[in-house]
Design an enzyme around this catalytic site. Structure first.
Site, PDB file in Angstrom:
ATOM      1  N   HIS A  55      54.219  19.996  20.352  1.00 14.83           N
ATOM      2  CA  HIS A  55      53.033  18.057  19.829  1.00 14.83           C
ATOM      3  C   HIS A  55      52.556  17.377  21.277  1.00 14.83           C
ATOM      4  O   HIS A  55      53.477  17.504  22.480  1.00 14.83           O
ATOM      5  CB  HIS A  55      53.170  18.310  19.181  1.00 14.83           C
ATOM      6  CG  HIS A  55      54.971  17.625  19.288  1.00 14.83           C
ATOM      7  ND1 HIS A  55      55.976  17.905  19.313  1.00 14.83           N
ATOM      8  CD2 HIS A  55      55.151  15.985  18.390  1.00 14.83           C
ATOM      9  CE1 HIS A  55      56.817  17.203  19.171  1.00 14.83           C
ATOM     10  NE2 HIS A  55      56.072  15.926  19.098  1.00 14.83           N
ATOM     11  N   HIS A  57      53.549  14.143  22.280  1.00 11.17           N
ATOM     12  CA  HIS A  57      54.573  13.046  22.038  1.00 11.17           C
ATOM     13  C   HIS A  57      54.819  12.978  23.060  1.00 11.17           C
ATOM     14  O   HIS A  57      54.978  13.978  23.686  1.00 11.17           O
ATOM     15  CB  HIS A  57      54.989  13.307  20.761  1.00 11.17           C
ATOM     16  CG  HIS A  57      55.485  12.295  20.028  1.00 11.17           C
ATOM     17  ND1 HIS A  57      56.002  12.941  18.525  1.00 11.17           N
ATOM     18  CD2 HIS A  57      53.715  11.669  19.621  1.00 11.17           C
ATOM     19  CE1 HIS A  57      54.925  11.601  17.550  1.00 11.17           C
ATOM     20  NE2 HIS A  57      53.717  11.507  17.462  1.00 11.17           N
ATOM     21  N   ASP A  59      56.944  12.547  25.277  1.00  8.20           N
ATOM     22  CA  ASP A  59      59.092  12.309  24.902  1.00  8.20           C
ATOM     23  C   ASP A  59      58.871  14.186  25.544  1.00  8.20           C
ATOM     24  O   ASP A  59      59.614  14.943  25.343  1.00  8.20           O
ATOM     25  CB  ASP A  59      59.473  12.104  24.094  1.00  8.20           C
ATOM     26  CG  ASP A  59      59.768  12.378  23.085  1.00  8.20           C
ATOM     27  OD1 ASP A  59      58.529  12.659  22.567  1.00  8.20           O
ATOM     28  OD2 ASP A  59      60.579  12.890  21.794  1.00  8.20           O
ATOM     29  N   HIS A  60      57.708  15.061  24.477  1.00 10.22           N
ATOM     30  CA  HIS A  60      57.749  16.751  24.805  1.00 10.22           C
ATOM     31  C   HIS A  60      56.765  17.302  26.074  1.00 10.22           C
ATOM     32  O   HIS A  60      56.955  18.175  26.217  1.00 10.22           O
ATOM     33  CB  HIS A  60      57.280  16.984  23.737  1.00 10.22           C
ATOM     34  CG  HIS A  60      58.188  16.889  22.018  1.00 10.22           C
ATOM     35  ND1 HIS A  60      59.356  17.579  21.448  1.00 10.22           N
ATOM     36  CD2 HIS A  60      58.475  15.421  21.848  1.00 10.22           C
ATOM     37  CE1 HIS A  60      59.908  17.078  20.934  1.00 10.22           C
ATOM     38  NE2 HIS A  60      59.009  15.363  20.882  1.00 10.22           N
ATOM     39  N   HIS A 111      54.159  16.427  11.384  1.00 11.17           N
ATOM     40  CA  HIS A 111      54.525  15.416  12.622  1.00 11.17           C
ATOM     41  C   HIS A 111      53.681  15.015  13.040  1.00 11.17           C
ATOM     42  O   HIS A 111      53.887  13.479  13.447  1.00 11.17           O
ATOM     43  CB  HIS A 111      55.731  15.944  12.940  1.00 11.17           C
ATOM     44  CG  HIS A 111      56.769  15.183  14.195  1.00 11.17           C
ATOM     45  ND1 HIS A 111      57.275  14.222  14.129  1.00 11.17           N
ATOM     46  CD2 HIS A 111      55.942  15.080  15.531  1.00 11.17           C
ATOM     47  CE1 HIS A 111      57.365  13.215  15.005  1.00 11.17           C
ATOM     48  NE2 HIS A 111      57.185  14.217  16.337  1.00 11.17           N
ATOM     49  N   ASP A 131      59.519  18.621  17.057  1.00  9.46           N
ATOM     50  CA  ASP A 131      59.479  18.191  16.494  1.00  9.46           C
ATOM     51  C   ASP A 131      59.724  17.441  14.098  1.00  9.46           C
ATOM     52  O   ASP A 131      59.101  16.965  13.452  1.00  9.46           O
ATOM     53  CB  ASP A 131      59.703  16.189  16.458  1.00  9.46           C
ATOM     54  CG  ASP A 131      59.901  15.604  17.952  1.00  9.46           C
ATOM     55  OD1 ASP A 131      61.211  16.022  18.248  1.00  9.46           O
ATOM     56  OD2 ASP A 131      59.592  15.326  17.969  1.00  9.46           O
ATOM     57  N   HIS A 169      65.650  17.379  18.904  1.00  9.19           N
ATOM     58  CA  HIS A 169      66.576  16.275  18.787  1.00  9.19           C
ATOM     59  C   HIS A 169      67.678  16.919  18.485  1.00  9.19           C
ATOM     60  O   HIS A 169      67.918  17.106  18.025  1.00  9.19           O
ATOM     61  CB  HIS A 169      65.703  14.764  18.058  1.00  9.19           C
ATOM     62  CG  HIS A 169      64.813  14.994  19.165  1.00  9.19           C
ATOM     63  ND1 HIS A 169      64.537  13.493  20.313  1.00  9.19           N
ATOM     64  CD2 HIS A 169      63.185  14.899  18.637  1.00  9.19           C
ATOM     65  CE1 HIS A 169      63.254  12.973  20.366  1.00  9.19           C
ATOM     66  NE2 HIS A 169      62.455  13.998  19.751  1.00  9.19           N
TER      67      HIS A 169
HETATM   68 ZN    ZN Z   1      57.717  13.794  18.798  1.00 14.78          ZN
END
Ligand code: ZN
Length: 257
Positions: A55, A57, A59-60, A111, A131, A169
């Site tokens: 996805h 985001h 941090d990915h 999410h 996530d 995570h």
């Molecule tokens: Zn995320």
């Protein structure tokens, strides 16, 4: 089967480094940070051959550009993603071949709306779920609805018990503490909390989990259990008519836990 190794990133992310039969060829899942991937490749004298994105985001996806500047590799990811670095757009039902392994793609919005999961469905199934599903938890609903996330949980629950779950995570202990508040009588939660606490004391990852374990203690996969329903009803002070309402109430409870 893929060999999956967690590369820690930021405070609590894991970037999964995947290997097939050839030890020097690596595919990474959700590289939020290029530097930790580059040093992993250097340490293992390996070459990056592909990137999987679950996805959009940061941090990915934050490391994708720096990695593709150095390596000319395919970037698999959701076709409807706001992230612009995807070269191999995927949809629900797509199948891809990665390191001689077949992976099935499933849309799991909730999410985010672009969220997908990758399943390696053979003898020892492996799920790369970003996530969406965490050990004893699930992602926050930033873009989707409780109905969508409940549908994702139903898909995960339909997978074989032995399916390994590669979450992105390290949230396990906080999630298990919340699960224990929802189901104080559930002994599987106490056992998992002991196991995870021990692992974190040794600074080891608590992951992967398995679908069979999640079915025993993940409150979001247990929204049809009487114990979860009555606990959620008690917390929000009203009757809940179905699993989607239970899901929404438990998720809301966790947001303020
Ligand atoms: Zn995320």
């Amino acid at each position: 089967m893929l060999h999956a190794h967690p590369i820690p990133a930021f405070d609590d992310n894991y970037i999964w480094a995947l290997r097939g039969h050839t030890p020097d060829k690596i595919v990474v899942v959700d590289p939020g940070d290029a530097d930790v991937v580059l040093s992993y490749l250097r340490n293992h004298e390996a070459q990056l051959v592909g990137i999987l994105v679950t996805h959009h985001h940061w941090d990915h996806t934050g490391g994708v550009e720096a990695l593709t500047e150095r390596f000319n590799v395919p970037v698999y990811g959701p076709a409807n993603s706001p992230f612009s670095g995807i070269t191999e757009p995927l949809e629900d039902g797509s199948e891809i071949e990665v390191l001689d392994n077949r992976l099935q793609v499933r849309a799991v919005p909730g999410h985010t709306l672009d969220h997908i999961a990758y399943l390696q469905p053979d003898q020892r199934p492996q799920l790369f779920c970003g996530d969406t599903l965490f050990l004893a938890g699930c992602g926050r609903l930033f873009e989707g609805t409780p109905q969508q996330m409940q549908a994702a949980m139903d898909y995960f629950a339909s997978l074989p018990d032995e399916t390994e779950v590669f979450c992105t995570h390290e949230y396990s202990i906080a999630n298990l503490r919340f699960a224990q508040a929802v189901e104080p009588q559930n002994a599987a939660i106490t056992r998992a909390l002991e196991r995870c606490t021990e692992r974190r004391q040794d600074k080891r990852p608590t992951l992967p989990s398995t679908i069979g374990a999640e079915r025993q203690y993940n409150p979001y996969m247990r929204t049809r259990e009487a114990s979860v329903k009555s606990s959620a009803e008690q917390h929000c002070g009203r009757g809940l008519i179905n699993e989607i309402e239970v899901f929404a109430a438990v998720r809301e409870w966790k947001n303020n836990f």
